[in-house]
Scaffold this motif. Structure first.
Motif, PDB file in Angstrom:
ATOM      1  N   TRP A 128       0.838  -1.206   0.000  1.00  0.00           N
ATOM      2  CA  TRP A 128       0.000   0.000   0.000  1.00  0.00           C
ATOM      3  C   TRP A 128       0.870   1.253   0.000  1.00  0.00           C
ATOM      4  O   TRP A 128       0.633   2.186  -0.760  1.00  0.00           O
ATOM      5  N   ASN A 129       1.893   1.254   0.830  1.00  0.00           N
ATOM      6  CA  ASN A 129       2.777   2.415   0.901  1.00  0.00           C
ATOM      7  C   ASN A 129       3.492   2.639  -0.432  1.00  0.00           C
ATOM      8  O   ASN A 129       3.677   3.784  -0.866  1.00  0.00           O
ATOM      9  N   VAL A 143       1.023   4.230  -2.856  1.00  0.00           N
ATOM     10  CA  VAL A 143       0.882   5.674  -2.619  1.00  0.00           C
ATOM     11  C   VAL A 143       2.041   6.422  -3.263  1.00  0.00           C
ATOM     12  O   VAL A 143       1.855   7.482  -3.877  1.00  0.00           O
ATOM     13  N   GLN A 144       3.241   5.858  -3.140  1.00  0.00           N
ATOM     14  CA  GLN A 144       4.404   6.483  -3.762  1.00  0.00           C
ATOM     15  C   GLN A 144       4.276   6.474  -5.279  1.00  0.00           C
ATOM     16  O   GLN A 144       4.600   7.462  -5.948  1.00  0.00           O
ATOM     17  N   ASN A 194       2.183  10.276  -4.086  1.00  0.00           N
ATOM     18  CA  ASN A 194       1.855  10.743  -2.737  1.00  0.00           C
ATOM     19  C   ASN A 194       0.738  11.787  -2.737  1.00  0.00           C
ATOM     20  O   ASN A 194       0.897  12.908  -2.210  1.00  0.00           O
ATOM     21  N   ALA A 212      -4.411  10.339  -0.045  1.00  0.00           N
ATOM     22  CA  ALA A 212      -3.819   9.120   0.511  1.00  0.00           C
ATOM     23  C   ALA A 212      -3.067   9.375   1.813  1.00  0.00           C
ATOM     24  O   ALA A 212      -2.589   8.424   2.448  1.00  0.00           O
ATOM     25  N   GLN A 213      -2.948  10.652   2.225  1.00  0.00           N
ATOM     26  CA  GLN A 213      -2.219  10.972   3.454  1.00  0.00           C
ATOM     27  C   GLN A 213      -3.114  10.887   4.692  1.00  0.00           C
ATOM     28  O   GLN A 213      -2.636  11.080   5.811  1.00  0.00           O
ATOM     29  N   LYS A 273      -4.068   4.246   7.113  1.00  0.00           N
ATOM     30  CA  LYS A 273      -3.013   3.338   7.553  1.00  0.00           C
ATOM     31  C   LYS A 273      -3.591   2.022   8.078  1.00  0.00           C
ATOM     32  O   LYS A 273      -2.876   1.038   8.211  1.00  0.00           O
ATOM     33  N   ARG A 313      -9.091   0.947   4.850  1.00  0.00           N
ATOM     34  CA  ARG A 313      -8.875   1.005   3.391  1.00  0.00           C
ATOM     35  C   ARG A 313      -9.906   0.139   2.671  1.00  0.00           C
ATOM     36  O   ARG A 313     -10.418   0.524   1.608  1.00  0.00           O
ATOM     37  N   ILE A 318     -11.163   4.803  -2.976  1.00  0.00           N
ATOM     38  CA  ILE A 318      -9.759   4.622  -3.356  1.00  0.00           C
ATOM     39  C   ILE A 318      -9.660   4.229  -4.826  1.00  0.00           C
ATOM     40  O   ILE A 318      -8.839   4.761  -5.589  1.00  0.00           O
TER      41      ILE A 318
END
Length: 401
Positions: free
Chosen positions: A265-266, A269-270, A274, A278-279, A284, A289, A296
């Motif tokens: 997932w991280n 987002v990248q 970003n 998504a922040q 988290k 999610r 999403i």
């Protein structure tokens, strides 16, 4: 001219193993195909008109069955009508030298054809007899027939179809099945592994009778129908708990995305740059999610639609995001990754045509598997060599260890 066994197969893992296959279903035939690719001598016992799979779709331009060609590659063919004395003599001869019998004959027909497992165990005490039927050879459904669509739904998998993007686009469509013979292939895998397990133990336990149910194999593959017995949740095509990801349309094709872990997932987002949405700290939490899956996916869909497939997939793989391109069959056959792994190999069909065919769903680093051709009906009648050296099993065991 056939090239079925033009390659030297003596170095393959199952070299020396002799298998008799009597099949009309994809499951039993696929079990034989897996074992033949590993080097076993697999003899198909076919009726005079040939296996019904020889007529199965899809068909090539000259009506050659692509499905049968795939399932029969590397095997041998004997004409054997078990309703005749000659056929019974051929069966006895083949089973006398066989290690394994793969059989999908309906239970009600077996005794009359000399294939009842109790009869066979008395005559051939070292034989591993593997029965491969839609619902197994025992129990209340032993006499039931079952086509692919029946098996998909009897295993619970059909309860989930269509889902994801397909359900969003076509919510009113009835339950479907996976393309092709997915359930039958699961049954074939179970049969092949069961055959090898029983054969491996033959020196200690003697011959065994193995009852394989394609429905059971398919249940183990998906297990969604059994999930409610564990955590109480019941998956459904419209309410699956993992709601984001799936199939997305890019500028020039389709991409499938699946992120099951936090690190994925991280990385996603990248990949997306970003974005502010998504922040949100709440995202988290994997459960949150899932609850926001539709929102999403709307963001991901908009991002994907503005980019090319190769760019998306290339960047995703660099970051560790599980994403892949939906490719055409031609792109798959000509793929760089597939070429490097030797996934495809030339195979000569019964009509003499040479095609690229998948060798196996596994790979041996030190002993590359070899593709062999497709036999014509009865091509090897009267000239299948006898196996006289009973010590070959020990050699094969060492090769598989």
């Amino acid at each position: 001219m056939s090239t079925t066994h033009s390659h030297d197969r003596s170095s393959l893992p199952l070299a020396g193993c002799h298998i008799v296959e009597r099949s009309h279903s994809v499951a039993a035939a696929y079990a034989g195909r897996l074992l033949a690719t590993l080097g076993a001598t697999v003899v198909m016992l076919e009726p005079e008109e040939g296996s019904p799979l020889r007529q199965a779709a899809p068909l090539l331009d000259d009506e050659t069955s692509a499905l049968f060609s795939y399932l029969a590659a590397g095997k041998r063919s004997l004409v054997c009508d078990l309703e005749t004395g000659d056929g019974q003599r051929i069966l006895a001869r083949e089973l006398q030298q066989a290690d394994i019998l793969l059989d999908d004959t309906p239970v009600s027909e077996r005794r009359a054809l000399g294939l009842d497992h109790e009869q066979l165990s008395e005559r051939f005490p070292s034989l591993v007899h593997v029965s491969v039927l839609p619902f197994g050879a025992t129990g209340p459904k032993a006499d039931w027939d079952g086509e692919e669509i029946n098996l998909i739904h009897a295993s619970g998998e059909g309860f989930l179809l269509p889902n994801g993007r397909s359900y969003e686009l076509f919510p009113d469509r009835p339950p479907l099945k996976i393309y092709g013979h997915f359930a039958q292939y699961q049954g074939g895998c179970a049969a092949a592994l069961s055959a090898l397990s029983a054969w491996w133990a033959m020196s200690e336990f003697g011959g065994q009778y193995v009852d394989v149910s394609v429905q059971d194999a398919m249940l183990l593959c998906g297990a969604f129908a059994l999930q409610r017995l564990g955590d109480g949740s019941l998956e459904h095509r419209a309410t699956r708990s993992f709601r984001y990801g799936g199939v997305f349309e890019a500028k020039d094709g389709y991409v499938e995305l699946l992120t099951l872990e936090d690190r994925q997932w991280n990385a996603l987002v990248q990949l997306l740059g970003n974005p502010g949405w998504a922040q949100d700290e709440a995202l988290k939490d994997p459960l949150e999610r899932s609850r926001r899956g539709a929102d999403i996916n709307a963001h991901i869909r908009a991002w994907m639609a503005a980019r090319n497939v190769d760019t998306i997939v290339g960047n995703a793989q660099k970051l560790g995001v599980p994403a892949a391109k939906y490719r055409t069959p031609r792109e798959v056959v000509q793929g760089e990754h597939e070429f490097f792994r030797g996934l495809f190999s030339p195979c000569t069909l019964e009509n003499g045509q040479e095609v690229q065919m998948v060798v196996a769903p596994y790979r041996f680093q030190r002993t590359p598997l070899k593709m062999a051709g497709v036999p014509s009906i009865g091509e090897h009648s009267g000239r299948v060599p006898s196996i006289e050296d009973s010590s070959h099993q020990v050699v094969v065991k060492e090769g598989l260890s």
